[in-house]
Design a protein around this motif. Structure first.
Motif, mmCIF file in Angstrom:
data_model
loop_
_atom_site.group_PDB
_atom_site.id
_atom_site.type_symbol
_atom_site.label_atom_id
_atom_site.label_comp_id
_atom_site.label_asym_id
_atom_site.label_seq_id
_atom_site.Cartn_x
_atom_site.Cartn_y
_atom_site.Cartn_z
ATOM 1 N N TRP B 158 35.459 -8.567 -83.649
ATOM 2 C CA TRP B 158 34.240 -8.669 -84.458
ATOM 3 C C TRP B 158 34.668 -8.944 -86.000
ATOM 4 C CZ3 TRP B 158 29.720 -8.538 -82.709
ATOM 5 C CH2 TRP B 158 29.762 -7.823 -81.349
ATOM 6 N N GLY B 159 33.514 -9.754 -86.541
ATOM 7 C CA GLY B 159 33.561 -9.917 -88.039
ATOM 8 C C GLY B 159 34.869 -10.791 -88.649
ATOM 9 N N SER B 160 35.408 -11.626 -87.694
ATOM 10 C CA SER B 160 36.548 -12.293 -87.874
ATOM 11 C C SER B 160 36.380 -13.749 -87.687
ATOM 12 C CB SER B 160 37.713 -11.679 -87.030
ATOM 13 O OG SER B 160 38.607 -12.887 -86.594
ATOM 14 N N ALA B 161 37.170 -14.494 -88.466
ATOM 15 C CA ALA B 161 36.772 -15.875 -88.430
ATOM 16 C C ALA B 161 37.449 -16.413 -86.788
ATOM 17 C CB ALA B 161 37.864 -16.780 -89.288
ATOM 18 N N ASP B 162 38.195 -15.587 -86.287
ATOM 19 C CA ASP B 162 38.736 -15.647 -84.902
ATOM 20 C C ASP B 162 37.627 -15.857 -83.715
ATOM 21 O OD1 ASP B 162 41.046 -15.428 -86.447
ATOM 22 O OD2 ASP B 162 41.679 -13.633 -85.580
ATOM 23 N N LEU B 163 36.330 -15.346 -84.165
ATOM 24 C CA LEU B 163 35.231 -15.229 -83.141
ATOM 25 C C LEU B 163 35.296 -16.287 -82.337
ATOM 26 C CD1 LEU B 163 33.664 -12.753 -82.278
ATOM 27 C CD2 LEU B 163 31.990 -13.591 -84.025
ATOM 28 N N ASP B 164 35.257 -17.500 -83.138
ATOM 29 C CA ASP B 164 34.961 -19.052 -82.426
ATOM 30 C C ASP B 164 36.279 -19.826 -82.238
ATOM 31 O OD1 ASP B 164 32.111 -18.493 -82.627
ATOM 32 O OD2 ASP B 164 32.261 -18.982 -84.699
ATOM 33 N N ASP B 165 37.374 -19.036 -82.434
ATOM 34 C CA ASP B 165 38.662 -19.752 -82.296
ATOM 35 C C ASP B 165 38.763 -20.075 -80.706
ATOM 36 O OD1 ASP B 165 41.297 -20.616 -82.278
ATOM 37 O OD2 ASP B 165 42.109 -19.029 -83.545
ATOM 38 N N PRO B 166 38.961 -21.217 -80.468
ATOM 39 C CA PRO B 166 39.349 -21.552 -78.965
ATOM 40 C C PRO B 166 40.683 -21.019 -78.690
ATOM 41 C CG PRO B 166 39.192 -23.503 -80.115
ATOM 42 C CD PRO B 166 38.830 -22.473 -81.186
ATOM 43 N N ARG B 167 41.396 -20.796 -79.445
ATOM 44 C CA ARG B 167 42.806 -20.311 -79.010
ATOM 45 C C ARG B 167 42.732 -18.991 -78.897
ATOM 46 N NH1 ARG B 167 47.969 -21.397 -81.576
ATOM 47 N NH2 ARG B 167 47.179 -19.629 -82.935
ATOM 48 N N ARG B 168 41.676 -18.323 -79.042
ATOM 49 C CA ARG B 168 41.403 -16.666 -78.823
ATOM 50 C C ARG B 168 40.241 -16.535 -78.078
ATOM 51 N NH1 ARG B 168 43.988 -17.403 -83.323
ATOM 52 N NH2 ARG B 168 45.468 -16.161 -84.265
ATOM 53 N N PRO B 169 40.589 -16.837 -76.572
ATOM 54 C CA PRO B 169 39.356 -16.543 -75.571
ATOM 55 C C PRO B 169 39.060 -15.229 -75.364
ATOM 56 C CG PRO B 169 41.542 -17.160 -74.636
ATOM 57 C CD PRO B 169 41.750 -17.200 -75.996
ATOM 58 N N TRP B 170 37.966 -14.921 -75.226
ATOM 59 C CA TRP B 170 37.445 -13.550 -75.032
ATOM 60 C C TRP B 170 36.048 -13.651 -74.235
ATOM 61 C CZ3 TRP B 170 32.420 -13.395 -76.324
ATOM 62 C CH2 TRP B 170 31.941 -14.036 -77.709
ATOM 63 N N VAL B 171 35.847 -12.679 -73.445
ATOM 64 C CA VAL B 171 34.732 -12.201 -72.646
ATOM 65 C C VAL B 171 34.132 -10.910 -73.289
ATOM 66 C CG1 VAL B 171 33.892 -11.636 -70.601
ATOM 67 C CG2 VAL B 171 35.382 -13.210 -70.685
ATOM 68 N N ASP B 172 32.874 -10.889 -73.650
ATOM 69 C CA ASP B 172 32.476 -9.675 -73.892
ATOM 70 C C ASP B 172 30.930 -9.355 -73.306
ATOM 71 O OD1 ASP B 172 32.290 -7.177 -75.044
ATOM 72 O OD2 ASP B 172 32.220 -8.001 -77.403
ATOM 73 N N VAL B 173 30.427 -8.297 -73.511
ATOM 74 C CA VAL B 173 29.017 -7.694 -73.005
ATOM 75 C C VAL B 173 28.074 -8.007 -74.190
ATOM 76 C CG1 VAL B 173 27.809 -5.961 -71.970
ATOM 77 C CG2 VAL B 173 30.132 -6.285 -71.179
ATOM 78 N N ASP B 174 26.902 -8.606 -73.813
ATOM 79 C CA ASP B 174 25.977 -8.777 -74.826
ATOM 80 C C ASP B 174 25.128 -7.268 -75.309
ATOM 81 O OD1 ASP B 174 24.196 -9.483 -76.475
ATOM 82 O OD2 ASP B 174 23.344 -11.274 -75.632
ATOM 83 N N GLY B 175 25.758 -6.727 -75.733
ATOM 84 C CA GLY B 175 25.214 -5.088 -76.132
ATOM 85 C C GLY B 175 23.745 -5.303 -76.852
ATOM 86 N N ALA B 176 23.635 -6.206 -77.904
ATOM 87 C CA ALA B 176 22.389 -6.131 -78.374
ATOM 88 C C ALA B 176 21.342 -6.595 -77.228
ATOM 89 C CB ALA B 176 22.383 -7.501 -79.382
ATOM 90 N N ASP B 177 21.594 -7.246 -76.258
ATOM 91 C CA ASP B 177 20.710 -7.741 -75.369
ATOM 92 C C ASP B 177 20.197 -6.443 -74.485
ATOM 93 O OD1 ASP B 177 19.038 -9.832 -74.096
ATOM 94 O OD2 ASP B 177 20.076 -9.084 -72.314
ATOM 95 N N GLY B 178 21.256 -5.814 -74.080
ATOM 96 C CA GLY B 178 21.266 -4.391 -73.198
ATOM 97 C C GLY B 178 20.249 -3.617 -74.117
#
Lengths: 368, 368
Positions: B158-178
């Motif tokens: 969260w809140g990091s420039a890493d959010l879109d970094d392809p070297r830092r892959p992530w999976v998350d749940v779209d809490g806002a949508d829930g």
């Protein structure tokens, strides 16, 4: 790891200007290598960050420092389903402190689980297995014992001649004692008509838990209110679950069944009973659950804690000996092959289900 | 396994009357071996039940068919703490269907976790790691990325420039949508004063969940009751837990706060709110939780399910490619390196907390 090539024993040999065999000798039989050569090789090992490969070590020693356990399906569970998850946490932590890791696998049924055991053994992927959900005549325990694979079961093989078989080691929680503690605690508060809410007869675990209540009631009240007929009248049986317990208890209370307290064989049953008691519009009475699940903590329900950390410790002792750092052959283990862990009653006031007064503090007395 | 010696490649060579190298050739380069010899060796392999040793295979290929994940402490948890346990079940099942196993380990802190990564990598014990509990500037992700170790994080940085970094892959749940789904569902039942009960501002996950409620309220009611001041007045903030939620909601309801429904950032908060609503002696209103924990099912609380099975599938896709059977180098993976899984609102009637009528069926309307 596929992405980072590790330094190999050949890299060390080149860097030290010696043969591969000399490096191997330094690692495995340093006494036969001259001191100056030994130092040269050790310097190269440090400079390169070489570590003897774990897979090579496993191959050589046929050990993996790993314990395997089957993880059940997501779909099982409910309020009490997390007990095995909590055991897994305790086992992983305690295993770590002995240099062991935990390997998880799944299996659709008993035969598939045995096939997984076979693969794990053939691959030297694990040094031992922990078996859960054991039943009478469990083919998994037979396979493990027959194949000389070190294992411990969490749970007794109820009603079986295997119960005392030293080739079938187990650790279990003394459920009867936990229910006894709960019953004695309630009697100590001056209550006499202490009911028991449990599962239908015939489950090893359920029958064991009820036996603790029967024993305590007889001990506490002798023939005066604890004759077989009295105890039968105080016993309520229902399927596992919050809703079945609630419906059954509503029915009984509406029908005039008099209770001063209730000991339950699970937190799900206790939660259902607690809700029924609150709705029934008659004097509230204490309810005690079993398993000390997170929901018991959340709603302030007293409950019997299985002491899963003690269970994990006992499992490791039966695999590795007291304080041992490697899995032993079963015949190397000294002492009893079966351990009964004493659970612990956690007493809470049911503050979250009780009315809250305006100051924000919680009233008490609805429950333990 | 220490107890059962396995047949070795040498046993096969003796049984087939060939050299060790010939057996190795049959296993690794069968084309260079004459058909008759090949058959002789294969017969010996079958007769002895020889399997190429997994450790030898690991050593040769530097792969283990194993994914590592840290298991948190038993002490963490509460009602919602089982989310990671349920993810672990889903991951173990989905990994099994791709021939992978899960290795568990523990670590007291971030530095200890990195040390575990190092050991697992050096030993080729795992092919990849799954990282949970990620935070801004997470040193664990830096170490894994810098060392070329395949990994996927469950949870956004969260809140990091890493959010879109392809070297830092992530999976998350779209809490806002829930939370948006829950809000839209309540509005569809004709409710307007839909409050939000969440954690104090500043947690990435919490702020994200509230943003879904804010967006839905604006979309549904425009400036008519969904101006910033209106939304602020409908927002209740409290620490995580059943008791804090209950106490805070009792206070607000006693103080005259008018609500027609409530969406919560966790099941713990929802459970506390539900209890307060039942006690308050005014018209009941629906409450919706988040995480769809076992306790939500037990008490009949509507809740947003994280779809952990989908999360597990996405994690494996990011490590192994779609339907892949082995962990790939990060640069071999095609497509997006970040996946947002859409959660699912589970609507229930709060049957277990509602009054039960004499026939044993349950009344409805207390909750969703």
């Amino acid at each position: 790891m596929t992405a980072t090539p590790l330094p190999t024993i050949d890299d060390v040999a080149v860097a030290a200007g010696v043969s591969r065999q000399t490096v191997s000798n330094v690692l495995n039989a340093p006494d036969i290598v001259r001191e100056a050569t030994r130092q040269k090789v050790r310097d190269a090992i440090d400079a390169l960050g070489y570590r003897p490969h774990a897979s090579a070590r496993r191959l050589r020693t046929q050990t993996s420092s790993t314990i395997g356990i089957r993880l059940g399906s997501l779909s099982r569970g409910g309020v009490s389903g997390a007990v095995l998850d909590r055991f897994l946490h305790a086992l992983t932590e305690r295993a770590d402190s002995r240099g062991m890791r935990i390997m998880l696998f799944t299996a659709a049924d008993e035969a598939a689980e045995i096939e997984q055991y076979r693969r794990l053994r053939d691959g030297a992927d694990v040094d031992a297995l922990v078996v859960t959900g054991t039943a009478y005549g469990d083919a998994r325990l037979d396979w493990l014992a027959d194949n000389g694979v070190p294992f411990v079961a969490f749970g007794r093989p109820w009603g079986s001649a295997d119960l005392d078989d030293p080739r079938r080691p187990w650790v279990d929680v003394d459920g009867a004692d936990g229910v006894r503690q709960a019953t004695v605690h309630l009697a100590g508060r001056g209550l006499r008509r202490i009911g028991y809410l449990g599962w239908p007869d015939g489950s090893g675990t359920g029958d064991d838990r009820r036996s603790g209540w029967v024993a305590a009631m007889r001990e506490l009240f002798g023939d005066d209110g604890a004759a077989d007929a009295d105890l039968e009248a105080l016993t309520i049986r229902t399927e596992e679950g919050v809703a079945p317990a609630r419906v059954e208890l509503e029915r009984l209370l509406a029908g005039g069944t008099e209770l001063e307290a209730l000991v339950c064989s699970s937190d799900s049953l206790a939660l259902g009973a607690m809700m029924a008691v609150r709705e029934a519009g008659h004097p509230k009475f204490p309810v005690i659950g079993f398993d000390n699940t997170p929901v018991a903590g959340a709603v302030g329900l007293s409950s019997v804690d299985q002491q899963l950390d003690q269970v994990a410790l006992a499992v490791l002792d039966l695999l590795m000996g007291e304080h041992g750092r490697r899995v032993l052959n079963p015949d190397e283990i000294e002492g009893a092959r079966h351990r009964l862990v004493t659970p612990k009653l956690i007493v809470r006031r049911s503050s979250h289900l009780a009315p809250v007064d305006e100051a924000g503090s919680t009233a008490s007395g609805t429950n333990e």
